[in-house]
Scaffold this active site. Structure first.
Site, PDB file in Angstrom:
ATOM      1  N   GLY A  65      12.860 -47.840  -6.540  1.00 54.34           N
ATOM      2  CA  GLY A  65      11.991 -48.728  -5.765  1.00 54.34           C
ATOM      3  C   GLY A  65      10.528 -48.317  -5.865  1.00 54.34           C
ATOM      4  N   ASP A  66      10.271 -47.020  -5.805  1.00 53.42           N
ATOM      5  CA  ASP A  66       8.903 -46.526  -5.948  1.00 53.42           C
ATOM      6  C   ASP A  66       8.373 -46.824  -7.348  1.00 53.42           C
ATOM      7  OD1 ASP A  66       8.846 -45.428  -3.338  1.00 53.42           O
ATOM      8  OD2 ASP A  66       9.919 -43.659  -4.043  1.00 53.42           O
TER       9      ASP A  66
END
Length: 183
Positions: free
Chosen positions: A134-135
């Protein structure tokens, strides 16, 4: 922290992601955005529940809930693309500029500031480890946003997918290779 944040200038991007450490106030994201609001800094927030909802009034450039987080925030199950779009638009009405929803094996969907809906299938193959995906998606999105929102979604999906298919974080070369394989 505030001294470092004070060095940010117009055109910079600040990413606030994840949960808040116990040593910090629960409303730290809200305090940070309140302090920096109006200085031309692009805010990106990848957080859950009230941590995210409480910063929407500061008009973050991008928020990135995953589908489960979006369902939790909205308070209902989201089974169709139309339901996801409606939920994302509700967050835009509260202040979010762009809403990027990661959908796991189903890819990602972006509802941009112009009301355009962009959808991208998952990239990268079979996931090995999703920690940091996600990052990575957020970082790829920011990198691609200088060109267009379609490019931002593709770049974000490639970065997230490349990380998910690696034992650790993807390298720039991993991401570029994945993008080349899509052409």
């Amino acid at each position: 922290l505030y001294e470092k944040l004070g060095s940010l200038v117009s055109g910079d991007t600040l990413v606030l992601a994840g949960s808040v450490p116990n040593s910090m106030p629960e409303d730290i994201y809200e305090k940070i955005l309140k302090r920096l609001y109006g200085k031309g800094i692009r805010f990106v927030v990848d957080a859950t529940n009230d941590l995210l909802l409480n910063v929407l009034k500061y008009k973050p450039f991008l928020i990135k809930p995953n589908i489960h987080e979006l369902e939790e925030i909205i308070g209902r199950e989201l089974k169709t693309d139309e339901q996801i779009v409606t939920a994302a638009k509700e967050l835009q009405e509260k202040g979010a500029v762009n809403v990027l929803v990661s959908l796991g094996k189903d890819g990602a969907m972006l509802i941009d500031e112009y009301g355009e809906i962009h959808k991208q299938s998952a990239l990268g193959g079979k996931p090995i480890n999703t920690v940091g995906a996600g990052d990575s998606m957020v970082a790829g999105f920011i990198a691609g946003a200088a060109k267009s929102y379609a490019e931002a979604l593709l770049s974000g999906s490639a970065a997230g997918g490349a990380t998910a298919c690696n034992k650790g974080l993807a390298t720039k070369q991993d991401i570029e290779d994945l993008l080349k394989s899509q052409k």
